[in-house]
Enzyme design. Structure first.
Site, PDB file in Angstrom:
ATOM      1  N   CYS A  34      22.409  27.935  62.158  1.00 26.23           N
ATOM      2  CA  CYS A  34      23.446  28.623  62.930  1.00 26.23           C
ATOM      3  C   CYS A  34      23.763  27.858  64.201  1.00 26.23           C
ATOM      4  CB  CYS A  34      22.986  30.031  63.327  1.00 26.23           C
ATOM      5  SG  CYS A  34      22.513  31.099  61.961  1.00 26.23           S
ATOM      6  N   ASP A 475      43.980   4.560  93.971  1.00 27.42           N
ATOM      7  CA  ASP A 475      45.173   5.294  93.540  1.00 27.42           C
ATOM      8  C   ASP A 475      45.782   6.050  94.713  1.00 27.42           C
ATOM      9  OD1 ASP A 475      46.692   6.523  91.032  1.00 27.42           O
ATOM     10  OD2 ASP A 475      46.191   8.185  92.378  1.00 27.42           O
TER      11      ASP A 475
END
Length: 525
Positions: A34, A475
């Site tokens: 599971c 940036d």
């Protein structure tokens, strides 16, 4: 994580969905495995055994739980944050390399011997490359059985099985149901979308179509017939770990979309896909608990690869809780995380395409970069048919771009040199951009190219290579946001401050960019 038994037991007992895909729980008394969040009553701790992969559970003789369907869990985020041999191998297996090229092809791409690759995967995952690829084929088969009306023979070949017998035996072994029984269960599920999937038109039988050859450089699974499945459309649900903030993810993809290759239409991001056996068109829509995916393929054998690339583009296997918890340790970054948690890094379905687009976007606006790319697409892209929208082409391959006259490019001479140098190295193989790339080695090769500075290299590392720690201190948007927040704004000082954000600096970039009003930060309307 699966080796930390106490932590795994706590996750199972609390049914914590954050750990789905991190490990799998095999139950000794029932013979099933599971996901940690399985809704059934948790077994006794002494009856639990933990494995790192569904393939390892299957190799140990456990069957998939019919209630929680562990084979549909999001992928482990471990493979996307690491650049070692095992992580690179897992990314290649997810991309279908073992099915197309075999284990020798996988090893060749990684630069190791077959024995070394198998030993490393067995040591860490408890399963070798063939078992991992088999588990993936089983999941693809289940998807086709439950979501199309293809005959079982056609499903077997489309999923990559060498024979119908192997297909039947694998499905029975993994799911404890025959393929026919799997299909019969679909209407019984209380799921309107599952019923809708069964109304898809039936493609022509695979065996009625003319044979076709495999793509250059690939080989078929021994004994598998070479067939050409008919085009088909599927509606899928792509799971993810919550939370997921779709604003910058879909906003970035839509705002930078190349006309003809990508578009935002009727609330969906749509784009063309170049795939090993053909091409595809995908439409992706964010939903509260999944990404709705409408996928049209010219050849159904590309299904597994197409899903893997879409998940990678949307960063759906990320662990947002781990990322956000780390970034919250910085008191100046914490308010941004708390305001909109779960930001993902928008990536790509084609690494070479993104590298070319990064060069086209150097020192120009987003609109100008789209214009440059659209001209290349119109002149050198492969035309496709899109009855449902405005997509017209696949992005041109490096081989097609090698024939571009540099004088026809509306950009400075130095950037033309950058463009031609990149394309040349992509074509001759000196530069390989893909899920198997070694991040540091690829960075060094990119930096050696004319016109490639730190910003271009790191944006390719972040969005094409998938490095979660790639950072853009030079940036303009990042520096502006840093200054507004009171963070250091010079590249050196900001890089030093960002050491505390590792290994998730690429996600920090998304939060910093989000302080701006640029369209990339907003979900289109």
């Amino acid at each position: 994580m699966y080796t930390d038994r106490e932590r795994c037991v706590r996750a199972v007992q609390s049914k914590d969905a954050r750990f789905d895909g991190w490990f799998f729980t095999a139950v000794l008394t029932t013979g099933i495995y599971c996901r940690p969040s399985c809704p059934v009553v948790a077994p006794k701790p002494e009856n639990m055994v933990f494995h790192a992969s569904a393939a390892a559970c299957q190799q140990a003789g456990f069957r998939a739980c019919k209630r929680c369907r562990p084979d549909t869990s999001p992928g482990s985020p471990e493979w996307n944050r690491r650049a070692d041999l095992v992580a690179r191998a897992m990314r290649l297996i997810a991309d279908g390399v073992v099915d197309r090229e075999g284990v020798p092809g996988l090893a060749g791409r990684l630069g190791y011997s077959t024995r070394q690759v198998e030993r490393q995967l067995l040591a860490e995952l408890g399963a070798g490359p063939l078992a991992l690829a088999r588990a993936q084929r089983a999941q693809t088969a289940r998807l086709l059985v439950e979501s199309t009306q293809l005959s079982m023979a056609d499903v077997a070949f489309a999923a990559g099985f060498a024979s119908v017998r192997t297909f039947n035996d694998t499905v029975r072994e993994v799911f404890a149901l025959s393929p026919t029984e799997l299909r019969a269960r679909v209407p019984k599920r209380n799921d309107a979308s599952a019923a809708a999937l069964r109304t898809l038109p039936l493609p022509l039988p695979l065996h009625a179509l003319p044979p076709r050859t495999l793509p250059p450089g690939t080989s078929a699974t021994p004994g598998a017939p070479l067939v050409a499945p008919a085009p088909a459309t599927l509606h899928l649900r792509l799971p993810f770990r919550a939370p997921l903030n779709p604003d910058n993810l879909f906003g970035h993809l839509a705002a930078t979309a190349v006309p003809g290759v990508e578009e935002w239409r009727d609330g969906a991001y749509r784009r063309t896909l170049r795939l090993p056996y053909g091409h595809g068109i995908v439409g992706l829509v964010p939903r509260p608990d999944h990404i709705a995916c409408r996928l049209t393929l010219s050849d159904l054998r590309d299904l597994t690869v197409a899903i893997s690339r879409c998940r990678r583009m949307l960063d759906l296997d990320a662990d947002p809780v781990a990322v956000d918890d780390q970034l919250r340790t910085d008191p100046l970054l914490a308010p941004l995380v708390d305001k909109a948690p779960g930001r993902r890094v928008p990536r790509t379905v084609d690494e070479a395409e993104f590298a070319v687009r990064a060069v086209l976007g150097q020192q120009v606006s987003t609109a100008a970069a789209r214009t440059h790319a659209a001209r290349l697409v119109t002149a050198h892209g492969e035309a496709v048919d899109d009855p449902e929208g405005g997509l017209t082409h696949l992005f041109p391959t490096p081989e097609a771009l090698a024939g571009v006259d540099p004088g026809s490019l509306a950009m400075p001479r130095t950037r033309r040199t950058t463009f031609t140098s990149l394309v040349e190295q992509l074509v001759d193989g000196r530069l390989r951009l893909g899920v198997e790339s070694d991040w540091e080695e690829t960075r060094a090769r990119l930096l050696a190219l004319p016109g490639f500075g730190p910003w271009t290299v790191d944006v390719i590392a972040m969005r094409a290579l998938g490095d979660p720690d790639a950072f853009l201190p030079t940036d303009l948007g990042v520096r502006r946001a840093a200054q507004q927040l009171g963070l250091p704004s010079t590249p050196a000082a900001l890089t030093a401050r960002a050491a505390g954000w590792r290994p998730w600096r690429a996600y920090a970039v998304q939060y910093l960019w989000a302080t701006d009003s640029h369209p990339i930060n907003f979900l289109p309307v």
